[in-house]
Enzyme design. Structure first.
Site, mmCIF file in Angstrom:
data_model
loop_
_atom_site.group_PDB
_atom_site.id
_atom_site.type_symbol
_atom_site.label_atom_id
_atom_site.label_comp_id
_atom_site.label_asym_id
_atom_site.label_seq_id
_atom_site.Cartn_x
_atom_site.Cartn_y
_atom_site.Cartn_z
ATOM 1 N N HIS A 191 54.327 3.592 57.680
ATOM 2 C CA HIS A 191 53.554 3.375 58.845
ATOM 3 C C HIS A 191 54.051 4.443 59.878
ATOM 4 O O HIS A 191 53.188 4.906 60.642
ATOM 5 C CB HIS A 191 53.787 2.026 59.504
ATOM 6 N N ARG A 298 44.132 -2.005 62.682
ATOM 7 C CA ARG A 298 45.402 -2.579 62.277
ATOM 8 C C ARG A 298 46.025 -3.542 63.757
ATOM 9 O O ARG A 298 46.867 -2.787 64.400
ATOM 10 C CB ARG A 298 46.381 -1.520 61.972
ATOM 11 N N GLU A 433 44.652 -6.174 47.973
ATOM 12 C CA GLU A 433 45.811 -5.312 48.133
ATOM 13 C C GLU A 433 46.746 -5.910 46.786
ATOM 14 O O GLU A 433 47.972 -5.212 46.769
ATOM 15 C CB GLU A 433 46.394 -5.652 49.522
ATOM 16 N N ASN A 456 47.349 1.321 49.561
ATOM 17 C CA ASN A 456 48.646 1.410 50.163
ATOM 18 C C ASN A 456 49.460 0.253 49.321
ATOM 19 O O ASN A 456 50.478 0.476 48.773
ATOM 20 C CB ASN A 456 49.063 1.528 51.599
ATOM 21 N N ASP A 457 49.108 -0.845 49.746
ATOM 22 C CA ASP A 457 49.768 -2.199 49.153
ATOM 23 C C ASP A 457 49.520 -2.421 47.589
ATOM 24 O O ASP A 457 50.161 -2.741 46.803
ATOM 25 C CB ASP A 457 49.446 -3.228 49.973
ATOM 26 N N ARG A 467 56.384 0.977 48.857
ATOM 27 C CA ARG A 467 55.890 2.143 49.917
ATOM 28 C C ARG A 467 56.576 3.010 50.873
ATOM 29 O O ARG A 467 56.198 3.920 51.056
ATOM 30 C CB ARG A 467 54.515 1.583 50.399
ATOM 31 N N CYS A 504 40.193 1.523 52.266
ATOM 32 C CA CYS A 504 41.103 1.937 53.548
ATOM 33 C C CYS A 504 42.469 2.417 53.558
ATOM 34 O O CYS A 504 43.031 2.494 54.446
ATOM 35 C CB CYS A 504 40.805 0.749 54.605
#
Ligand code: PEP
Ligand code: MG
Length: 590
Positions: A191, A298, A433, A456-457, A467, A504
């Site tokens: 993040h 988010r 995800e 990402n996940d 990650r 996304c």
């Protein structure tokens, strides 16, 4: 030659040159310094000021608490009590004066001592109070970090170095004065990187040796294109990087000129390019960047770095501002995704051995339905101001989706009863995800209005690669055959029942992954606002048929290396002059 050149992962493009300052070093992110004798009283005063500031914040939050949330008052009261309790403060002052510890370090030691004493009592009520002390100490710590940062940044913008930078740390900084980030830990999709992209500043994470090699006040080059940090560069290196910085800035300016044009390939395939945001300011900047709405809010960022839970009206104000700013486009609100690396308060932190597999995202919301319903009501109300959608993160099965929808129904009923205006027909989608969600995408598609793939996940959970862990980041490969096939399957299952599917995760903003996603074809790409003009530019100069063929090749390929090679060849031959500007998440073997 520079004193040292360190390497990490480029997570936000651009080049910055400036003076370094450390926000924190290892060990729970706090600075451990011995204070010179003549500065001990100043350090004690810094602590007292931070304690006062935090107490004032709690008092303010208490005064602003509406009647219907009086149940929350006891939490605030116990925080206030801890803050006013002389034990924590006096213990810390003693350590500063007697041990010459800096305030952060002294606070950390006092906290641990109190926690140990509480734990020895082994009384559940007292054990809960440890959490209160942690919340209060965390808050004081953040104030202290802020004051250090202000002192160091007095003379202009600086480059922020940290061992690690949690979203909560980052939000407590005056970010406008930071020209780049570099952290010792972190992987390609942490993040910290997402935050830097949204702030449009260069960032490099997972920089081994950063703490040992870099000092406060060093002149640094942060190369967010190649993932390099130069410490005390030579004159010649400085000249070269100033030149590169200008070239990159010119390229950015050029792509921004055409940002308003649609993202349509040369053979006529259209894709929507939307933004991933954390707050209304970013939505307000979207028009100039050519953003066609917001594909991911988010929402957890509004909860992070505050001691109390936001009120429904506060959320509603925040969300409506976004919906109005994005009009006539849509804003897609993802419901809270807390847990794992996104902790919004110490109180919410559970003692989980494996937080990434723990009570995060939708699981947290279903466990804390009051928090969940409050957020859903705010989203439904904000949707009445324009166009909005909502989606649930980390859905693992159809029954979990049904459960989330039933809480949504309750929120609708509550609003109906209250007579407040809201949009009852808001589209409801889910994030894909988890590998489980991929495998049952056909069933989930029948009960969802749209899909948004959180790569990402999805990569983290499909490949078993944390990650945020730089030691295994070389395995975080967006074009691993398993990932390519998973995304393709999800796209096909969505299209089979006629719903739209977007991506996304950071993969959507990776120029080397773009042809593969266009080949699927995905309907939407949602990327950091800063990346929108560049992605639209690349789409306009792509050919959908070529992308489809490249994807077919990737679907048949046995190894990530062969896919990387094919996409690299395709991108280099279409964009020979521009590839120097692209940072990519593709692995070390790329
Ligand atoms: C993702 O997982 O790809 C995603 C977009 O969500 P986040 O990065 O916030 O977990
Ligand atoms: Mg995610």
């Amino acid at each position: 030659m520079a004193r040292a050149v360190l390497h990490g992962f480029p997570v936000s493009a651009g080049i910055a040159i400036g003076k370094a300052f450390f926000l924190n070093r290892r060990h729970k992110g706090l600075r451990h310094d011995l204070v010179p004798l003549d500065q001990v009283e100043a350090e004690a005063a810094r602590l007292e000021a931070a304690v006062e500031a935090v107490a004032a914040e709690f008092e303010q939050a208490r005064a602003a608490m509406p009647a219907e949330l009086r149940g929350q008052l006891d939490i605030l009261d116990s925080h206030l009590l801890m803050c006013r309790d002389p034990k924590l403060k006096n213990e810390t002052l003693r350590r500063i004066r007697e041990g010459r510890m800096n305030a952060e370090w002294a606070l950390e030691e006092s906290l641990e001592q109190i926690a140990r004493a509480f734990a020895r009592l082994n009384v559940p009520y007292i054990r809960d109070r440890i959490e209160d002390v942690r919340v209060v100490a965390g808050r004081i710590g953040r104030h202290l970090a802020g004051t250090v940062e202000k002192q160091r940044l007095e003379n202009g913008r600086g480059i922020l170095l940290a061992y690690d930078l949690s979203p909560a740390d980052a939000l407590s900084l005056s970010l406008e004065r930071i020209s780049a980030f570099a952290t010792e830990v972190g992987g390609k999709t942490t993040h910290t990187g997402i935050l830097a992209r949204n702030l449009q500043i260069p960032a490099v994470v997972g920089v081994g040796g950063l703490e040992d090699e870099a000092k406060d006040g060093d002149l640094l080059v942060v190369d967010g294109l190649e993932g390099k940090i130069l410490l005390e560069p030579s004159e010649a290196e400085l000249e070269e990087y100033i030149l590169r910085q200008h070239r990159f800035d010119d390229y950015e300016r050029d792509t921004r000129k055409n940002a308003a044009l649609p993202a349509e390939t040369e053979d006529g395939r259209r894709v929507s390019v939307l933004a991933n945001v954390e707050g209304p300011e970013e939505v307000e900047s979207l028009r100039a960047l050519g953003g066609e709405g917001v594909g991911l809010v988010r929402t957890e960022f509004f909860y992070i770095a505050r001691a109390d839970m936001p009120r429904e009206d506060e959320l509603y104000e925040e969300y409506s501002r976004m919906v109005r700013a994005a009009a006539p486009h849509r804003v897609t609100f993802r419901t809270l995704d807390v847990g794992a690396d996104k902790i919004f308060s110490e109180r919410a932190r559970l003692d989980e051995p494996n937080p990434a597999l723990g009570l995060r995202a939708i699981r947290y919301s279903l466990r804390h339905q009051n928090v969940f319903r409050r957020q859903l009501r705010a989203i439904l109300r904000a949707a009445a101001h324009g166009k909005a959608a909502l989606m649930f993160p980390m859905i693992s099965g159809v029954s979990e989706l049904r459960q989330a929808k039933s809480v949504l129904n309750e929120a609708r009923q509550e609003l109906e009863a209250s007579g407040l205006p809201f949009d009852p027909d808001i589209p409801v989608g889910i994030m894909i995800e988890l590998p489980a969600a991929v495998l049952i995408a056909d069933s989930l598609a029948k009960e969802s209005d749209f899909f948004s793939i959180g790569t990402n996940d999805l990569i983290q959970y499909s490949l078993g690669v944390d990650r945020g862990n730089r030691h295994v980041s070389y395995l975080h490969q967006p074009l691993h055959p398993a990932v390519v096939r998973a995304v393709k399957y999800v796209v096909d299952m969505a299209h089979k029942v006629g719903i739209k599917v977007g991506v996304c995760g950071e993969m959507a903003a990776d120029p080397y992954c773009l042809p593969i996603l266009l080949g699927m074809p995905v309907d939407e790409l949602s990327v950091a606002p800063q990346a929108i003009p560049g992605i639209k530019h690349l789409v306009r100069h792509s050919n959908a048929e070529e992308c489809r063929e490249l994807l077919q090749q990737a679907l048949a390929a046995p190894t990530v290396q062969s896919i990387n090679k094919a996409v690299r060849h395709a991108v280099y031959s279409r964009f020979p002059d521009e590839t120097a500007f692209y940072s990519s998440q593709l692995g070390a073997d790329f």
